[in-house]
Design a protein around this motif. Structure first.
Motif, PDB file in Angstrom:
ATOM      1  N   TYR A 128       2.432   1.895  -3.333  1.00 30.96           N
ATOM      2  CA  TYR A 128       1.396   2.261  -4.416  1.00 30.96           C
ATOM      3  C   TYR A 128       1.310   3.791  -4.308  1.00 30.96           C
ATOM      4  O   TYR A 128       0.884   4.686  -5.201  1.00 30.96           O
ATOM      5  N   ASN A 129       0.911   3.782  -2.632  1.00 34.72           N
ATOM      6  CA  ASN A 129       0.638   5.663  -2.412  1.00 34.72           C
ATOM      7  C   ASN A 129       1.783   6.892  -2.645  1.00 34.72           C
ATOM      8  O   ASN A 129       1.394   7.791  -2.578  1.00 34.72           O
ATOM      9  N   SER A 130       2.715   5.623  -2.421  1.00 37.46           N
ATOM     10  CA  SER A 130       4.408   6.841  -2.883  1.00 37.46           C
ATOM     11  C   SER A 130       4.059   6.939  -4.222  1.00 37.46           C
ATOM     12  O   SER A 130       5.250   6.723  -4.367  1.00 37.46           O
ATOM     13  N   THR A 131       3.049   7.545  -4.449  1.00 38.00           N
ATOM     14  CA  THR A 131       3.033   7.906  -6.154  1.00 38.00           C
ATOM     15  C   THR A 131       3.901   7.257  -6.967  1.00 38.00           C
ATOM     16  O   THR A 131       4.961   7.439  -7.769  1.00 38.00           O
ATOM     17  N   ARG A 167      -3.804  -3.504  -7.184  1.00 39.25           N
ATOM     18  CA  ARG A 167      -2.548  -2.487  -6.458  1.00 39.25           C
ATOM     19  C   ARG A 167      -0.948  -3.444  -7.394  1.00 39.25           C
ATOM     20  O   ARG A 167      -0.174  -2.602  -7.507  1.00 39.25           O
ATOM     21  N   ASP A 201       0.962  -1.472   0.012  1.00 38.12           N
ATOM     22  CA  ASP A 201       0.074  -0.278  -0.219  1.00 38.12           C
ATOM     23  C   ASP A 201       1.185   1.088   0.279  1.00 38.12           C
ATOM     24  O   ASP A 201       0.835   2.378  -0.656  1.00 38.12           O
ATOM     25  N   TRP A 202       1.796   0.971   1.116  1.00 39.28           N
ATOM     26  CA  TRP A 202       2.950   2.594   0.821  1.00 39.28           C
ATOM     27  C   TRP A 202       3.620   3.002  -1.001  1.00 39.28           C
ATOM     28  O   TRP A 202       4.127   4.002  -0.807  1.00 39.28           O
TER      29      TRP A 202
END
Length: 856
Positions: free
Chosen positions: A800-803, A838, A797-798
């Motif tokens: 994926y969310n870290s651009t 993801r 998740d990190w």
């Protein structure tokens, strides 16, 4: 019998579904319309009776007055007989009187005016009776038309249709106009009485003239009085018309849309208007903040209390009393003067009456629910009155007499809700009894024990076991048999001041583990909490002992409290905030109690409430010293407490750099890497504005790696600071995360989330990227070690969310991450659609990386 409307077979289902909504409208409309119609009917009945009597009286006068409009035949006959008599007597020829007898008759102006006014008066009176009869008929038909229907939707629409028809055709104005006809009729009668009596005697006519003038002036005065005095009970049917004329005149004069001497109305209107009606003006004046309103309120409340004759009436007042003085946001002061008068009134005896009402609950004649409701209402009212009095201490010079025994008898009540109210009320009353005798004696040197402990005011030792049996703690030994507490002389200032702590700690010990949080527990603690600015040795000992008793419970008991605010949280926070005013009081005993409380306490509003009043620096120093002093089997709990306080944003405690060496020296547990990582991260975040040399020295002491280029050149201090959190994260991940229990795994995952949020979304040195990729591949290659850990999902998740892997631009690192993701995606179950999506997106991003294909 009226015919029912035919049922429409094609009725819309939405219309039928709205039947409940319209049923509510019908209920409210019936109340309003029936009150309106019944008012009209009663008014019309009175007008009919008066119009009938007045018309009969007026007719009797008209029977006599209308004769003056025609020649008097009796007078003519007498005149003829007199002429014949004279002719026969003198037997001579006399001049004929026929010409005078047959001359045209003209009534006198007075007679004409009298009959004209009285006939007009009779016509208006009969018209008033006719209109009153019609209004009664219309009112009856209005009610019948709305009651003969069964469907709520149709009935509701008929209600609104007919009511708005009343407004449209101005029936309200007609009803107001009907009494005006009768008033005009009466004035015309009096006016006609003047010429009628003038024919008889001029002086006699002056009496009705004066009466007419007085009545006319009075009528005019009553008409205009409500315009200037909105509380006037007097008005006439012309008052509304004069009001609107008066308003319109001043609106035109001042050329603005507001009535004279009034603010613009804030009352909602059914139709757009620019001016106030008389009723709206009255409502506005009644609610306007003024000394007159306050005086009216006091008189009304006093009259209400004096008129309460039985217990049921008194219960309603007692139930409403707390809302006057206490609300969701604390103390209300709007009615302070009113409450002062109620409490000071010797003829009212408010406190005694409430206590008498509470005693009536023991009669055994009440329903159980009604009895409980009355008990709670009375106890709540007594607490509110006590809080009202105590909140003004020591400025207050008098206190009413409370019967503390009746409240003490409820401390062991079988109903937990009653206990929760009674313990707060009793503790507050107990504090008042202790302090009311000497509100200005804080510096007195000689205070009698009888002043400190008046009869019936203190909780005796016999009540303590009753409180202990449902609190789950041994309250007796610490409360009344302390073996290690110094006994100060009651003749010292210190002894008197310690009574405040006695009240507070007694209350806390009784309340600690009640099944229901005591009523307004926090507000009660704030009132009875001493604010001397210093703590005596005796008070310090009792504070620490109480804190230890409250916290020294099985971990399962504290854990079962849940995340919401519990009285334990308020107790811990209050005692610690008192002790921190004298930092020397924060010793190992306090540290142990805080660790015993924090370690099992669930994270949430309750824990935050306990720690929000604690000084972060003092709390951090306390735990550091406690850990350094050797805590035995509480080392792991202490480490978790340090992690918990540090991981919160903002941190709930401040830890110096020296705590790291203490953590390293302490026995190692699964929580230790998380503690070290969070502490290092906090120290780095707090030095963002330090000089470059200090930054380098700090990160060297924290053993944060110094990324170098191939030429071994140190990077800029600012760049190193930006990369420090990622370096701390990598070092944390490289520890063995095959943790033994789910709780430790959750804490490790929370630590990763905290550190990941602090990492800058920018590329980091290749060495750190490769270390992270190596760790990630190792985790994927050993699924057995991390099968129950959600760390992998959190990391994905990190990423994926870290651009989309923005921190990673090294091709070798991206290749390793891609290989690990491919392996992980192949093991995912079919149900993990979101995670599979993801992972696929990350793989696509890694495949499209610049030079990735060439590199392969």
């Amino acid at each position: 019998m009226g015919q029912s409307l035919p049922c429409d077979p094609k009725a819309d289902r939405d219309e039928l579904a709205s039947a409940k909504l319209w049923a509510v409208y019908i209920s409210e409309a019936e109340k309003y319309d029936k009150a309106l119609v019944e008012g009209w009917r009663s008014d019309m009945e009175g007008l009919l009776i008066f119009a009938g009597l007045f018309s009969a009286t007026l007719t009797a006068f008209l029977v006599e007055s209308y004769k003056t409009l025609t020649p008097d035949q009796g007078a003519i006959t007498i005149a003829l007989l007199a002429q014949i008599s004279r002719q026969l007597e003198f037997n001579s020829t006399m001049p004929s009187a026929q010409s005078s007898m047959t001359a045209p008759f003209t009534p006198t102006p007075a007679s004409f005016a009298c009959n004209t006014l009285w006939f007009l008066s009779l016509g208006l009176s009969l018209s008033c009776a006719l209109m009153a009869t019609l209004v009664e008929q219309w009112s009856r038909e209005f009610v019948q038309r709305t009651e003969r229907l069964e469907s709520p939707v149709i009935r509701a629409r008929v209600f609104s249709y007919l009511y708005f028809g009343l407004q449209r055709f101005g029936m309200h104005k007609i009803v107001d106009f009907i009494p005006l006809l009768l008033h005009m009729s009466l004035l015309l009668f009096l006016a006609g009485l003047i010429p009628f009596l003038h024919l008889i005697n001029t002086l006699l006519a002056a009496l009705p003239a004066a009466l007419l003038a007085v009545i006319t002036m009075t009528y005019i005065y009553l008409t205009v009085l409500p315009i200037f005095c909105s509380d006037s009970p007097y008005r006439t049917p012309l008052s509304n018309a004069v009001w609107h004329i008066f308003q319109a005149f001043h609106l035109a004069l001042r050329k603005q849309k507001q009535p004279i001497l009034r603010e613009k109305s804030q009352i909602a209107h059914d139709s757009p208007r620019d001016t106030l009606t008389m009723v709206e003006a009255m409502v506005l004046d009644a609610g306007a903040d003024s000394s007159g309103r306050a005086q009216r309120d006091r008189r009304a409340v006093l009259w209400t209390v004096r008129s309460l004759a039985d217990n049921n009436e008194l219960e309603s007042f007692v139930d409403a009393l707390p809302d006057i003085m206490w609300g969701p946001h604390g103390r209300r002061r709007l009615y302070d003067q009113t409450i002062e008068i109620l409490l000071a009134g010797q003829d009212i005896q408010l406190v005694a009456r409430i206590e008498g009402l509470l005693r009536s609950c023991d009669s055994g004649l009440m329903e159980p629910n009604a009895e409980t409701r009355r008990r709670i209402s009375c106890i709540k009212a007594l607490w509110t009155i006590a809080y009202f009095l105590a909140s003004d201490h020591p400025a207050r010079t008098w206190f009413p007499v409370f019967d503390a025994q009746i409240l003490a008898s409820h401390l062991n009540h079988s109903n937990p809700l009653v206990r929760s109210y009674s313990i707060s009320a009793y503790s507050l009353v107990q504090w008042i009894v202790r302090t009311a005798h000497a509100p200005y004696m804080w510096s007195a040197a000689d205070i009698s024990p009888s002043v400190l402990e008046p009869p019936g005011s203190l909780l005796t030792a016999e009540h303590e076991p009753e409180a202990a049996q449902y609190s789950g703690v041994d309250l007796v030994n610490i409360a009344y048999h302390p073996t290690d507490l110094p006994q100060a002389s009651p003749h010292t200032t210190e002894s008197f001041q310690d009574t405040g702590y006695d009240s507070l700690l007694d209350y806390m010990r009784r309340s600690a583990y009640l099944p229901e949080i005591p009523y307004e527990f926090e507000a009660t603690c704030q009132i009875i909490r001493p604010y001397h600015g210093w703590i005596s040795p005796r008070a310090e000992m009792k504070l620490k002992a109480t804190l230890s008793i409250v916290a020294d419970q099985p971990a399962s008991t504290i854990k079962a409290l849940g995340p919401q605010v519990h009285q334990i949280d308020i107790i811990v926070g209050t005692i610690f905030s008192i002790l921190q005013s004298a930092p020397g009081c924060l010793n190992a005993q306090v540290g142990r109690a805080m660790v015993k409380y924090m370690a099992p306490r669930a994270k949430g509003p309750g824990l935050l409430r306990a720690l929000r009043c604690c000084d972060p620096t003092l709390l951090g120093s306390l735990l550091t010293n406690y850990l350094a002093g050797g805590v035995g089997n509480l080392t792991q709990n202490t480490l978790y407490s340090i992690w918990l306080l540090s991981a919160n944003r903002p941190p709930l405690a401040v830890f110096e750099e020296g705590v790291l060496s203490i953590v390293y020296a302490a026995p190692q547990f699964s929580i230790t890497p998380s503690v070290i990582a969070v502490l290092k991260s906090n120290l780095v975040m707090d030095t963002s504005k330090a000089p470059p040399e200090q930054l380098h020295l700090l990160m060297d002491r924290l053993q944060i790696s110094n990324p170098t280029s191939e030429m071994d050149i140190r990077v800029d201090a600012t760049e190193r600071w930006k990369q420090a959190t990622f370096a701390i994260l990598i070092k944390f991940l490289e520890h063995d995360l095959a943790l033994p229990d789910p709780t430790a795994k959750r804490r490790a995952t929370d630590t990763f989330r905290l550190l990941a949020r602090r990492c800058a979304r920018r590329a980091v040195p290749s060495s750190l990227q490769l270390r992270f990729a190596t760790w990630f591949q190792h985790v994927i290659d050993h699924p057995a070690l991390y099968s129950q850990c959600d760390m992998i999902v959190t990391v994905i998740d990190w990423l994926y969310n870290s651009t989309l892997c923005e921190p990673f631009d090294d091709l070798d690192a991206r290749r390793m991450i891609r290989t690990a993701l491919t392996t992980y995606a192949a093991t995912l179950p079919l149900q993990s659609d979101a995670l599979r999506s993801r992972a696929a997106t990350l793989l696509l991003t890694l495949d499209l990386a610049p030079r990735m294909e060439n590199h392969e």
